[in-house]
Design a protein around this motif. Structure first.
Motif, PDB file in Angstrom:
ATOM      1  N   MET A   1       2.593   3.527   6.344  1.00 43.26           N
ATOM      2  CA  MET A   1       2.502   3.131   4.940  1.00 43.26           C
ATOM      3  C   MET A   1       3.627   3.743   4.123  1.00 43.26           C
ATOM      4  O   MET A   1       4.202   3.092   3.243  1.00 43.26           O
TER       5      MET A   1
ATOM      6  N   SER B   1       6.673   1.707   4.816  1.00 39.78           N
ATOM      7  CA  SER B   1       6.536   0.399   4.173  1.00 39.78           C
ATOM      8  C   SER B   1       6.876   0.482   2.684  1.00 39.78           C
ATOM      9  O   SER B   1       7.572  -0.380   2.131  1.00 39.78           O
TER      10      SER B   1
ATOM     11  N   ASP C   1      10.177  -1.326   0.838  1.00 41.32           N
ATOM     12  CA  ASP C   1      10.015  -2.193  -0.338  1.00 41.32           C
ATOM     13  C   ASP C   1      10.890  -1.714  -1.491  1.00 41.32           C
ATOM     14  O   ASP C   1      11.451  -2.522  -2.240  1.00 41.32           O
TER      15      ASP C   1
ATOM     16  N   ARG D   1      -1.639  -3.936  13.332  1.00 38.72           N
ATOM     17  CA  ARG D   1      -2.555  -3.822  12.186  1.00 38.72           C
ATOM     18  C   ARG D   1      -3.929  -3.317  12.626  1.00 38.72           C
ATOM     19  O   ARG D   1      -4.563  -2.542  11.930  1.00 38.72           O
TER      20      ARG D   1
ATOM     21  N   LYS E   1      -5.670   0.014  11.065  1.00 33.34           N
ATOM     22  CA  LYS E   1      -7.006   0.025  10.463  1.00 33.34           C
ATOM     23  C   LYS E   1      -7.862   1.134  11.066  1.00 33.34           C
ATOM     24  O   LYS E   1      -8.639   1.787  10.361  1.00 33.34           O
TER      25      LYS E   1
ATOM     26  N   ALA F   1      -3.580   4.447  -0.471  1.00 30.98           N
ATOM     27  CA  ALA F   1      -3.884   3.227   0.275  1.00 30.98           C
ATOM     28  C   ALA F   1      -4.694   2.237  -0.556  1.00 30.98           C
ATOM     29  O   ALA F   1      -4.478   1.020  -0.472  1.00 30.98           O
TER      30      ALA F   1
ATOM     31  N   ARG G   1      -2.186   0.663  -2.714  1.00 31.16           N
ATOM     32  CA  ARG G   1      -1.110  -0.020  -1.992  1.00 31.16           C
ATOM     33  C   ARG G   1      -1.604  -1.197  -1.149  1.00 31.16           C
ATOM     34  O   ARG G   1      -1.103  -2.307  -1.256  1.00 31.16           O
ATOM     35  N   GLU G   2      -2.570  -0.956  -0.295  1.00 28.77           N
ATOM     36  CA  GLU G   2      -3.010  -1.984   0.651  1.00 28.77           C
ATOM     37  C   GLU G   2      -4.475  -1.776   0.996  1.00 28.77           C
ATOM     38  O   GLU G   2      -4.817  -1.324   2.091  1.00 28.77           O
TER      39      GLU G   2
ATOM     40  N   ASP H   1      -6.710  -3.698   1.915  1.00 31.94           N
ATOM     41  CA  ASP H   1      -7.236  -4.462   3.048  1.00 31.94           C
ATOM     42  C   ASP H   1      -7.178  -3.684   4.361  1.00 31.94           C
ATOM     43  O   ASP H   1      -7.799  -4.088   5.344  1.00 31.94           O
ATOM     44  N   LEU H   2      -6.415  -2.588   4.398  1.00 29.07           N
ATOM     45  CA  LEU H   2      -6.381  -1.758   5.605  1.00 29.07           C
ATOM     46  C   LEU H   2      -7.603  -0.844   5.709  1.00 29.07           C
ATOM     47  O   LEU H   2      -7.864  -0.282   6.772  1.00 29.07           O
TER      48      LEU H   2
ATOM     49  N   THR I   1     -10.815  -6.487  -3.365  1.00 22.38           N
ATOM     50  CA  THR I   1     -10.218  -6.835  -4.657  1.00 22.38           C
ATOM     51  C   THR I   1     -11.022  -7.867  -5.438  1.00 22.38           C
ATOM     52  O   THR I   1     -10.554  -8.375  -6.458  1.00 22.38           O
TER      53      THR I   1
END
Length: 504
Positions: free
Chosen positions: A237, A240, A244, A287, A291, A312, A315-316, A318-319, A427
């Motif tokens: 992460m 990543s 970005d 992925r 997870k 997290a 940021r993401e 869904d992980l 979300t």
């Protein structure tokens, strides 16, 4: 960021333009383009006759473009000299808002500070004016934070009128300087990089510094507290995020430094070159493995895990192994009370700490059937509440959905006698009724998926395509505690679309 608004009273407009009351009356009639007064945002609305005020930037800009008042108008909006003398670069000056570059031009010294905070130009111009302005600075320019004509948008404040900010063209400033001007993208706007620059010198090669989020993740990965898989998830992460940020900076340089197609290139160059020698940073693991790492971090009690989990979630999400945060009151005899009876008290893990949201929790629990963290705390009205993450899926075991109970969120009863909060993605949230014209398609989509298979991991990216009959059912007003049986839900799912009813 942007131009701060200023308002002038009638007396202040007269002082700015050097006219008396009669002169003010005269210019309003002489000049059709003289700005109209505006509503004073600081006047109480109940005042019968609010004081007339004018937008300071409008009056100041108008004066600069009007021959009779040019000398009293905005310095950088006055007509430019026909053949301005070449400007002389004076080096950088450290200010409270970072290093600024000074240029001695035909109209005086211009100071350009590479900062897009609110009211930067006014703050620096005011400080210069208060200190006596020995350097002869006429105007301070700061970044607007957007793209303007011929380069980055600028906001200016003159030392003669520091309280009035106005927009100015990068092209006009470059014309006064007599050369292309340097600009730094947001993530390379570093004091040492700006101080390094001088006309004609080779641009500094600059690395993007680590963000606060990257530092948190790298610190946790290097702590030795977590296993290999969790540490890999942390580094992945962090890398990543950095990749970005490099892409964002490259794109920003492209946008701000290129000219419009078919036109003369913008008079702007990047003040620093992006160091991409290590880009892109490697990503670690599939992925599915990531997870697993984040699930282990969520269950770990260490402070590094708490800080990383907060990153997290932003940021993401869904992980992470859980869905949306839900809060319901602690009430006996309700469907949530039936669920709460099976909760197991436990020591808090990282997921509990993040769930607490800085509130003081009375006790921490785990749902033994879904593994979801739960805590009991006080809500906004000081009543006891359960706060928990929804599961992403429900345990199956051959059972099926028996009913849905509406109690602050959706609850699922199953054919084997269990009660669960309905699954939801991180979300979204589940609701029912008419929400200012919106329809409860999220609830309809979740129920549509788990009617067929209770253990389905729900997805909501196409929730507006949920069966219209179910969406119609959940868009109705229902009382708290209403129970919708499986038969009712199946019948609603089969209901035909009504005339005039389209996809939401």
């Amino acid at each position: 960021m942007g131009v701060s608004r200023s308002y002038l009273s009638r007396a202040e407009v007269q002082k700015l333009l050097g006219v008396n009351a009669f002169g003010m009356w005269r210019l309003v009639r002489k000049y059709a383009m003289f700005p109209e007064p505006v509503e004073n945002p600081y006047s109480p609305r109940e005042r019968p006759e609010p004081q007339e005020v004018w937008d300071g930037a409008e009056v100041y800009s108008w004066a600069a473009e009007t021959a009779e008042f040019t000398s009293r108008g905005a310095a950088l909006l006055r007509p430019l000299p026909g053949s301005p003398a070449p400007a002389r670069w004076l080096g950088y000056r450290d200010t409270l808002r970072g290093p600024a570059l000074d240029w001695h031009t035909s109209i005086g010294v211009l100071r350009i500070v590479h900062c897009d905070d609110s009211r930067v130009a006014t703050a620096l111009a005011t400080a210069i004016h208060a200190s006596g302005n020995e350097e002869g600075v006429v105007s301070v320019c700061a970044l607007y934070g957007d793209m303007g004509f011929h380069g980055p948008a600028l906001v200016a404040a003159d030392t003669a009128q520091p309280g009035i900010e106005y927009e100015v063209s990068w092209g006009d400033i470059a014309a006064l300087a007599g050369q292309v001007l340097p600009w730094w993208p947001r993530l390379l706007r570093l004091p040492h990089a700006i101080r390094h620059w001088e006309p004609g010198a080779q641009a500094a090669v600059v690395s993007i510094p680590l963000s606060d989020q990257e530092i948190i993740l790298h610190r946790a990965a290097a702590s030795g507290v977590f296993d290999t898989i969790a540490s890999a998830a942390l580094r992945d992460m962090a890398n990543s995020i950095h990749n970005d940020r490099v892409r964002e900076t490259r794109r920003e340089i492209e946008i701000f430094c290129k000219g419009r197609e078919g036109e003369i290139p913008n008079p702007v160059i990047a003040g620093a070159v992006l160091d991409t020698s290590r880009h892109p940073l490697p990503r670690e693991g599939e992925r599915r493995v990531l997870k697993t790492g984040w699930r282990r971090l969520a269950l770990h009690p260490h402070a590094h895990a708490v800080a990383a989990l907060e990153v997290a979630l932003d940021r993401e999400p869904d992980l992470l192994p859980f869905g949306a945060v839900i809060e319901v009151p602690v009430e006996s005899g309700t469907v949530s009370d039936r669920w709460a009876c099976r909760l197991t008290e436990c020591r808090p893990a990282a997921a509990h700490a993040v769930l607490a949201q800085n509130d003081k929790a009375e006790a921490y629990f785990t749902d033994p059937l879904t593994g979801m963290p739960v805590l009991r705390t006080h809500g906004a009205d000081s009543r006891h509440v359960w706060r928990f993450y929804t599961p992403l899926s429900l345990p199956g075991g051959g059972a099926e959905l028996a009913s849905v109970v509406l109690h602050h969120t959706l609850w699922v009863t199953t054919s084997d006698g269990h009660v669960h909060p309905a699954p939801c993605t991180p979300t979204e949230y589940l609701w029912w009724g008419d929400s200012w014209g919106d329809r409860a398609s999220e609830a309809a989509a979740v129920v549509d998926q788990i009617l067929d298979r209770l253990s389905t991991t729900v997805t909501l990216h196409k929730h507006r395509n949920a069966p219209t009959g179910l969406t119609r059912l959940f868009s109705e007003r229902h009382q708290q505690g209403t129970e919708l049986t499986r038969a009712t839900l199946l019948q609603a799912r089969k209901a035909p679309r009504m005339r005039g009813e389209g996809k939401h």
